[in-house]
Design a protein around this motif. Structure first.
Motif, short mmCIF file in Angstrom:
data_model
loop_
_atom_site.label_atom_id
_atom_site.label_comp_id
_atom_site.label_asym_id
_atom_site.label_seq_id
_atom_site.Cartn_x
_atom_site.Cartn_y
_atom_site.Cartn_z
N ILE A 143 11.02 9.83 7.32
CA ILE A 143 10.04 8.74 7.34
C ILE A 143 10.47 7.72 8.39
N GLY A 144 9.62 7.62 9.41
CA GLY A 144 9.85 6.64 10.46
C GLY A 144 8.82 5.53 10.37
N GLU A 145 8.84 4.65 11.36
CA GLU A 145 7.93 3.50 11.34
C GLU A 145 6.47 3.93 11.39
N LYS A 146 6.16 4.95 12.18
CA LYS A 146 4.75 5.39 12.28
C LYS A 146 4.26 5.98 10.96
N THR A 147 5.10 6.78 10.32
CA THR A 147 4.72 7.36 9.02
C THR A 147 4.51 6.25 8.00
N PHE B 143 0.84 4.81 5.64
CA PHE B 143 0.54 4.68 4.22
C PHE B 143 0.93 3.33 3.63
N LEU B 144 1.31 2.40 4.47
CA LEU B 144 1.77 1.08 4.01
C LEU B 144 0.76 0.38 3.10
N GLU B 145 -0.52 0.47 3.41
CA GLU B 145 -1.54 -0.20 2.62
C GLU B 145 -1.82 0.51 1.29
N ASP B 146 -1.30 1.73 1.14
CA ASP B 146 -1.59 2.53 -0.04
C ASP B 146 -0.47 2.53 -1.06
N ILE B 147 0.60 1.80 -0.79
CA ILE B 147 1.75 1.83 -1.70
C ILE B 147 2.05 0.46 -2.26
N GLN B 148 2.79 0.48 -3.36
CA GLN B 148 3.30 -0.75 -3.97
C GLN B 148 4.77 -0.52 -4.26
N VAL B 149 5.60 -1.43 -3.74
CA VAL B 149 7.03 -1.40 -4.04
C VAL B 149 7.34 -2.71 -4.75
N PRO B 150 7.38 -2.70 -6.10
CA PRO B 150 7.60 -3.96 -6.84
C PRO B 150 8.92 -4.58 -6.49
N PRO C 63 15.89 2.34 -7.29
CA PRO C 63 14.53 2.03 -6.87
C PRO C 63 14.50 1.29 -5.53
N PHE C 64 13.39 1.47 -4.82
CA PHE C 64 13.18 0.77 -3.57
C PHE C 64 12.92 -0.69 -3.88
N GLN C 65 13.57 -1.59 -3.16
CA GLN C 65 13.40 -3.02 -3.37
C GLN C 65 12.35 -3.60 -2.42
N ASP C 66 12.15 -2.92 -1.29
CA ASP C 66 11.27 -3.43 -0.23
C ASP C 66 10.67 -2.22 0.48
N VAL C 67 9.48 -2.39 1.06
CA VAL C 67 8.83 -1.26 1.76
C VAL C 67 9.70 -0.74 2.90
N ASN C 68 10.47 -1.61 3.53
CA ASN C 68 11.33 -1.19 4.64
C ASN C 68 12.45 -0.26 4.19
N ASP C 69 12.76 -0.25 2.89
CA ASP C 69 13.77 0.68 2.36
C ASP C 69 13.33 2.12 2.56
#
Length: 192
Positions: free
Chosen positions: A177-181, A185-192, A164-170
């Motif tokens: 998936i680059g920084e612009k992508t 969608f950064l505001e639309d996701i949750q990475v617990p 699992p992803f630990q952080d959004v930067n993962d």
């Protein structure tokens, strides 16, 4: 007479030799017991090693009876983790999680409040429209801005391979998936 005697003697010796070669050789009891014990010890060691390798730790949170960290076997599903946590509370929304999803070590399973769309107290904030990246299906990931089928598959493939992803930067480690992508969608996701 001596010729016939030699003939029968030769046949008897040959038959004895053949029987001796075909007769099953069984080890003495002592060797068998030691060998058997060694094999049992090897099997026990192999079983213990495989148990250690296949045991996963999953954090179950939100609207379940007993939130906490649970130990599950590899190949278990979200449904199994929720069942270990005592099942959903009366306000738990079964639609907020994919019950059939295969679990991974260190995964977080969050069950949201039914109908309210808010995360449980320990999650904080309104998350009704958030996509939980570590649990999302292909279709759910495709709803994110800039994420089509190929990128959604890449996210799932990365998640299955690396955990699992630990952080959004993962997510920046995922092919395509680059920084612009990610910013899209950064505001639309949750990475617990």
């Amino acid at each position: 007479m001596s010729r016939i005697y030699k003939y029968f003697l030769s046949i008897a010796v040959l038959a004895g030799f053949i029987l001796w070669m075909l007769w099953p050789n069984s080890p003495p009891d002592e060797e068998f017991v030691i060998s058997h014990k060694e094999k049992e010890e090897e099997k026990t060691t192999e079983v213990n090693a495989s148990v250690e390798k296949t045991l996963m730790y999953v954090d179950v949170k939100g609207e379940v009876e007993r939130p906490g960290v649970y130990h599950l076997d590899e190949g278990s599903r979200v449904e199994d983790a929720i069942e270990l946590a005592g099942g959903l509370t009366s306000s738990g929304d079964p639609l907020s999680v994919n019950l059939a999803m295969r679990l991974q070590d260190e995964m977080v399973v969050i069950v949201l409040v039914k109908g309210g769309g808010t995360a449980p107290a320990e999650g904080g904030g309104n998350m009704s429209d958030k996509v939980f990246v570590n649990q999302a299906t292909l279709e759910e990931l495709k709803t994110l801005s800039g994420v089509g089928e190929a990128k959604a598959k890449a996210i799932i493939e990365y998640r299955e391979k690396n955990g699992p992803f630990q952080d959004v930067n993962d997510l920046l480690q995922v092919s395509g998936i680059g920084e612009k992508t990610l910013e899209g969608f950064l505001e639309d996701i949750q990475v617990p």
